[in-house]
Design a protein around this motif. Structure first.
Motif, PDB file in Angstrom:
ATOM      1  N   GLY A 177       0.817  -1.195   0.000  1.00 34.38           N
ATOM      2  CA  GLY A 177       0.000   0.000   0.000  1.00 34.38           C
ATOM      3  C   GLY A 177       0.857   1.252   0.000  1.00 34.38           C
ATOM      4  N   GLU A 440      -3.330  -1.189  -6.493  1.00 38.88           N
ATOM      5  CA  GLU A 440      -3.733  -1.706  -5.182  1.00 38.88           C
ATOM      6  C   GLU A 440      -4.848  -2.735  -5.300  1.00 38.88           C
ATOM      7  OE1 GLU A 440      -2.903   2.314  -2.459  1.00 38.88           O
ATOM      8  OE2 GLU A 440      -4.893   1.858  -3.230  1.00 38.88           O
ATOM      9  N   SER A 492      -3.785  -4.017   1.315  1.00 33.39           N
ATOM     10  CA  SER A 492      -2.415  -3.522   1.234  1.00 33.39           C
ATOM     11  C   SER A 492      -2.183  -2.433   2.270  1.00 33.39           C
ATOM     12  CB  SER A 492      -2.138  -2.991  -0.176  1.00 33.39           C
ATOM     13  OG  SER A 492      -2.982  -1.887  -0.470  1.00 33.39           O
TER      14      SER A 492
END
Length: 521
Positions: A177, A440, A492
């Motif tokens: 992330g 993501e 994430s």
């Protein structure tokens, strides 16, 4: 390097604050449209040395206030240099000149509080050598996680964007992330500061090289794993480039002409058409003539997603709430679905504290179109077996926002509108953040902006096709709908928080083992 570190270490009062502010501003060179990632290697060592120069003894406020101040001034320089464009509409409209300082200076001042918190956390875990680098990375990882967790659109230009200028370097966001990638980026960018003392320099540079190699290696491997699919969606994105202050009837005519444009030879007509955010800046229930014109311009098998305004009556007589929304329109049934923007952005969708400022009443040119946040996020059905997640405007800048819905949809729709900021860096910064949302969630993303750049982005963050800024036209693309590539074990964003916490544990271990460094009192 030692002499430079010594000079920075000894700075105090305003020279110290200006150095932190300048270091933050330099970091913006790593963001779009400049894309010079090496800028971080100049700015973050300065921040490390400034924190080295904070007192290590005395009252708590004497030890920690200078550390918070260094981070705040760094953040103020970073957000001022990266988001000065927020003041453009206030400058162009003399009736809103009173709000110019509030937007240009007030917003960076508020966002800088997160980076002040980052350096405060780092100073609590400060030690000699590599420990302080890990502490600073941990602090910024926590700060970026907090920015992304708040609902008011405060996550713009996360510091990790500096290390992810191309899709090869973005793939790590699929694992860690933006918060985790920010922590890793700060660690790498700060390692040159170790050369000033040569304490743990070799270990720090080795770890930085390993992180860079891991980012490149995973990026290459993830980009190589493109599962073949027979599922595609034929889409058309419309970029009208309307004239500022022009007549809406002419703008609508442009939208309809581009929408009805013939496809290239050998191509099938589009199934989905996407217009930008607020492409129809009216409540369609009050303007049936507009809805009729739009419906007449569609083919039988087309679905149009258009940005518009939705209205609800307020709790008091005569009060109404406006929502920044999208609607799905078909030829046969008219409006069949819709969704509101849930995460409204300050100074873009809403003027904060509007009731206490002079001239900010209901007749103000800004506040009369101030939007309320939607109550819940809705998914849209594009066809019988294809679902879409609408992220309206600045929602695409919020890390991890698409991941909770990624298993239930096939693509992300991101109609956006920065007409008030045309020609400024904001649209390029938005495009970069939209690419990260695709990475993501492991989903393709369609980005439509009236002045561009409009783009079709695949599930790995690569731009399949795009229209340059200020170029009127359409994009016709068959978008592959692969199974999304989300990793098991949580989002994430959660993995990034865990990674940042690991860096914090390293810093804590080193401070226990090495002790707090001596510093100038």
């Amino acid at each position: 390097m030692e002499r430079l570190a010594g000079r920075v270490f000894l700075l105090w009062s305003w020279p110290r604050r200006l150095a932190a502010c300048a270091a933050g501003a330099i970091t913006v060179l790593a963001l779009p449209p400049f894309d010079f990632p090496a800028a971080g290697f100049f700015s973050f060592p300065i921040l490390v040395w400034l924190l080295d120069g904070t007192p290590a003894a005395g009252a708590a406020w004497r030890r920690f206030l200078p550390a918070f101040s260094a981070g705040w001034w760094f953040g103020f320089g970073y957000f001022l240099a990266g988001m000065w464009w927020v003041g453009a509409p206030f400058l162009r409209d003399l009736g809103l000149a009173w709000a110019l300082p509030l937007a240009v200076l007030g917003l960076p001042a508020c966002l800088a509080l997160f980076y002040g918190l980052a350096t405060l956390i780092a100073r609590l875990l400060w030690s000699d050598g590599i420990g302080r680098i890990a502490a600073l990375a941990f602090g910024f990882g926590i700060a970026e996680w907090l920015r992304g967790a708040l609902p008011w659109g405060l996550a713009w230009n996360a510091i990790g964007l500096a290390a992810m200028p191309v899709p090869l370097l973005m793939q790590g966001a699929h694992v860690l992330g933006v918060a985790g990638m920010s922590a890793a980026a700060i660690f790498v960018y700060s390692t040159p500061a170790l050369l000033a003392t040569r304490l743990h320099a070799r270990a720090g540079l080795t770890l930085a090289a390993i992180l860079i190699a891991a980012q490149l290696g995973y990026g290459y491997a993830h980009l190589s794993m493109n599962p073949e699919t027979d599922r595609v969606l034929r889409v058309r994105l419309v970029q009208p480039v309307p004239e500022a202050g022009g007549d809406f009837d002419e703008t609508l005519k442009t939208y309809l002409e581009l929408t009805a444009s013939p496809v290239a030879d050998g191509q099938a007509s589009p199934e989905l058409i996407l217009w930008p955010e607020l492409s129809v800046p009216f409540v369609l229930a009050e303007r049936p003539d507009l809805l009729d014109a739009i419906v007449r311009g569609l083919r039988d098998d087309e679905l149009l997603i258009a940005g518009t305004v939705r209205q609800e009556s307020g709790p008091e007589a005569g009060m109404r709430r406006l929502y920044n929304a999208v609607v799905a329109i078909s030829k046969t049934d008219g409006i069949i679905d819709g969704a509101d923007k849930v995460n409204i952005a300050l100074f873009v969708d809403h003027l904060p504290f509007e009731g206490i400022f002079p001239g900010a009443g209901p007749d103000s040119p800004l506040t009369k179109t101030s939007y309320s946040p939607g109550s819940a996020r809705r998914l849209l059905s594009v066809s019988e077996n294809i679902g879409a997640l609408p992220l309206i405007g600045t929602e695409a800048a919020i890390p991890g926002i698409a991941e909770p819905h990624a298993q239930r949809v096939d693509l992300i729709l991101n109609p956006a509108n920065y007409s008030a900021f045309a020609g400024l860096p904001v649209s390029y910064q938005h495009l970069r953040q939209a690419q990260l949302r695709a990475v993501e969630a492991g989903l393709p993303l369609l980005l439509a902006m009236p002045h561009g750049p409009t783009a079709v982005i695949d599930a790995r963050g690569r731009v399949i096709d795009a229209l340059a800024a200020s170029r009127r036209g359409i994009i016709d693309v068959a978008v592959p709908l692969t199974e999304n590539g989300m990793l098991p074990g949580g989002s994430s964003t959660l993995r990034g928080l865990v990674f940042s916490a690991m860096l914090g544990m390293v810093a804590l271990f080193l401070i226990i083992r090495v002790g707090i460094p001596e510093s100038r009192d």
